[in-house]
Design a protein around this motif. Structure first.
Motif, short mmCIF file in Angstrom:
data_model
loop_
_atom_site.label_atom_id
_atom_site.label_comp_id
_atom_site.label_asym_id
_atom_site.label_seq_id
_atom_site.Cartn_x
_atom_site.Cartn_y
_atom_site.Cartn_z
N MET A 1 0.84 -1.22 0.00
CA MET A 1 0.00 0.00 0.00
C MET A 1 0.87 1.27 0.00
N ASP A 2 1.90 1.23 0.85
CA ASP A 2 2.87 2.32 0.89
C ASP A 2 3.41 2.64 -0.49
N LEU A 3 3.75 1.55 -1.22
CA LEU A 3 4.36 1.73 -2.54
C LEU A 3 3.37 2.38 -3.50
N LEU A 4 2.11 1.96 -3.43
CA LEU A 4 1.09 2.52 -4.31
C LEU A 4 0.88 4.00 -4.02
N PHE A 5 0.81 4.34 -2.73
CA PHE A 5 0.68 5.76 -2.36
C PHE A 5 1.88 6.55 -2.84
N GLY A 6 3.07 5.94 -2.74
CA GLY A 6 4.28 6.62 -3.19
C GLY A 6 4.21 6.93 -4.67
N LEU A 7 3.80 5.95 -5.45
CA LEU A 7 3.72 6.14 -6.90
C LEU A 7 2.69 7.22 -7.24
N LEU A 8 1.52 7.12 -6.62
CA LEU A 8 0.44 8.08 -6.90
C LEU A 8 0.86 9.51 -6.53
N THR A 9 1.46 9.65 -5.34
CA THR A 9 1.93 10.98 -4.90
C THR A 9 2.99 11.51 -5.86
N GLY A 10 3.88 10.63 -6.30
CA GLY A 10 4.92 11.03 -7.24
C GLY A 10 4.35 11.49 -8.57
N VAL A 11 3.35 10.76 -9.08
CA VAL A 11 2.73 11.13 -10.35
C VAL A 11 2.09 12.51 -10.25
N LEU A 12 1.35 12.74 -9.16
CA LEU A 12 0.70 14.05 -8.98
C LEU A 12 1.76 15.15 -8.87
N PHE A 13 2.78 14.89 -8.07
CA PHE A 13 3.82 15.90 -7.86
C PHE A 13 4.57 16.17 -9.16
N GLY A 14 4.91 15.10 -9.88
CA GLY A 14 5.61 15.26 -11.16
C GLY A 14 4.78 16.02 -12.18
N PRO B 65 19.34 -0.86 0.67
CA PRO B 65 18.93 -0.86 -0.74
C PRO B 65 17.62 -1.61 -0.96
N VAL B 66 16.53 -1.01 -0.54
CA VAL B 66 15.21 -1.62 -0.74
C VAL B 66 14.30 -0.61 -1.42
N ILE B 67 13.26 -1.13 -2.05
CA ILE B 67 12.29 -0.25 -2.70
C ILE B 67 11.21 0.11 -1.69
N ASP B 68 11.11 1.41 -1.38
CA ASP B 68 10.16 1.86 -0.37
C ASP B 68 9.24 2.94 -0.95
N TRP B 69 8.46 3.57 -0.06
CA TRP B 69 7.53 4.62 -0.49
C TRP B 69 8.24 5.67 -1.34
N GLN B 70 9.37 6.19 -0.82
CA GLN B 70 10.04 7.29 -1.52
C GLN B 70 10.59 6.86 -2.87
N PHE B 71 11.04 5.62 -2.97
CA PHE B 71 11.58 5.13 -4.24
C PHE B 71 10.50 5.22 -5.32
N LEU B 72 9.29 4.77 -4.98
CA LEU B 72 8.18 4.83 -5.93
C LEU B 72 7.74 6.27 -6.17
#
Lengths: 174, 170
Positions: A1-14, B65-72
């Motif tokens: 879930m963290d990863l999905l939020f990260g991607l979504l936040t990044g897309v919006l920010f980008g 070296p792991v993929i986390d929130w910030q990496f994505l």
């Protein structure tokens, strides 16, 4: 879930970085040459909104602050070194990826350099720990804490200061 | 100016990005930042040819070296910028920025070298300062962190100095 939020936040920010036209070398150097303050307008607008939103939610107990420790030596020296590199590369770590997204391929060399820089730092870290990292270590402090006043007073003063800076920038046509 | 024709007001884009930041903290408990990801990325690359270094260096143990929130998040920035640029006809492949070309010519190699060296120096500084213009500049200054204002002052002081050296008298 963290990863999905990260991607979504990044897309919006980008998306917003691209629309705000702040991803380009020309804009970042424009600010550093004091000729075009577009990125300063973007940053201060971001900070003004986020400052009020985050402290409001924090006062309501809905979010936690995540402060980086203040170590005067590391923050100031690292900041200066970052700046010297930034003036040369013209992208910062976040905008380098965005720049590639809009076709600025010199940012690929920037990203490669940043990865190498991170690797060099990993090797220097042990030597820096007993030196730079001990110069002026005050822990996780805020402006409000240092001044001993309510955080909304500091926020109000900063909001006024940022508006005055932006007004001055607009008057100068930067 | 021509640049105003195709983009949004930086005030609007900046303020909306501030809302994105607040939303991220509220929903996911995450503050925007970018430079730690480069340590994790470097660690991933180094695992391929120097696994011992990754397993023993204290800094790689601290920032694994792991993929986390910030990496994505950082990868998402590239995707979001691509979508925005494509959707608005702003996408353009360019190897040498206009300002650089006007000063140093259109040599691709020289520009790539400067970007590489500048990137390495900038990342070293960002890791020493414990953040970049996202982590310190946006997230730190928004939280009134003293470290954010100190580092932010350093970013611009160093940047203005280097820009002066490179574009002296131009």
């Amino acid at each position: 879930m963290d990863l999905l939020f990260g991607l979504l936040t990044g897309v919006l920010f980008g998306f917003l970085l691209q629309r705000g036209q702040v991803l380009r070398y020309d804009m970042q150097l424009g600010a550093l040459r004091l000729k075009d303050m577009t990125i300063v307008k973007f940053m201060l607008s971001h900070i003004m909104v986020a400052m009020v939103g985050i402290y409001l939610l924090n006062d309501l107990g809905l979010v936690k602050l995540s402060l980086k420790a203040t170590v005067v030596g590391a923050n100031a020296l690292g900041g200066l070194i970052f700046g010297l590199g930034w003036g040369l590369v013209g992208y910062c770590p976040g905008t380098s990826l965005g720049a590639v997204g809009e076709g600025r391929l010199d940012a690929l060399a920037a990203i490669a350099g940043m990865l190498v820089g991170a690797g060099i730092f990993a090797r220097a870290y042990d030597g820096l720990l007993p030196t730079v990292y001990t110069w002026g270590d005050y822990g996780k402090i805020t402006l409000a804490g240092v001044l001993g006043v309510n955080h909304w007073l500091v926020i109000a003063v900063l909001l006024i200061a940022f508006v005055l800076i932006l007004r001055w920038i607009e008057r100068k046509g930067l | 100016m021509a640049r105003q024709a195709k983009g949004w007001s930086p005030y609007l884009a900046g303020a909306l990005s501030g809302l994105v930041s607040v939303g991220s903290v509220w929903v996911a408990g995450k503050y925007l930042g970018a430079s730690t990801t480069f340590v994790r990325g470097a660690g991933m690359a180094e695992r391929l040819y120097a696994p011992d270094a990754v397993a023993t260096l204290a800094y790689y143990l601290k920032e694994k070296p792991v993929i986390d929130w910030q990496f994505l998040f950082v990868l998402g920035i590239a995707l979001g910028a691509f979508i925005a640029a494509k959707a608005t006809g702003d996408f353009k492949v360019q190897l040498v920025p206009d300002t650089w070309r006007a000063r140093f010519g259109d040599g691709v190699g020289l520009r790539a070298l400067a970007a590489f060296v500048g990137g390495a120096v900038a990342m070293f500084g960002a890791r020493l300062a414990d953040g970049c213009p996202s982590g310190h500049g946006l997230s730190g200054m928004s939280q009134l962190a003293v470290s954010g204002y100190l580092a932010g002052a350093g970013f611009f002081a160093g940047g203005i100095l280097m820009a002066r050296l490179l574009y002296r008298g131009k």
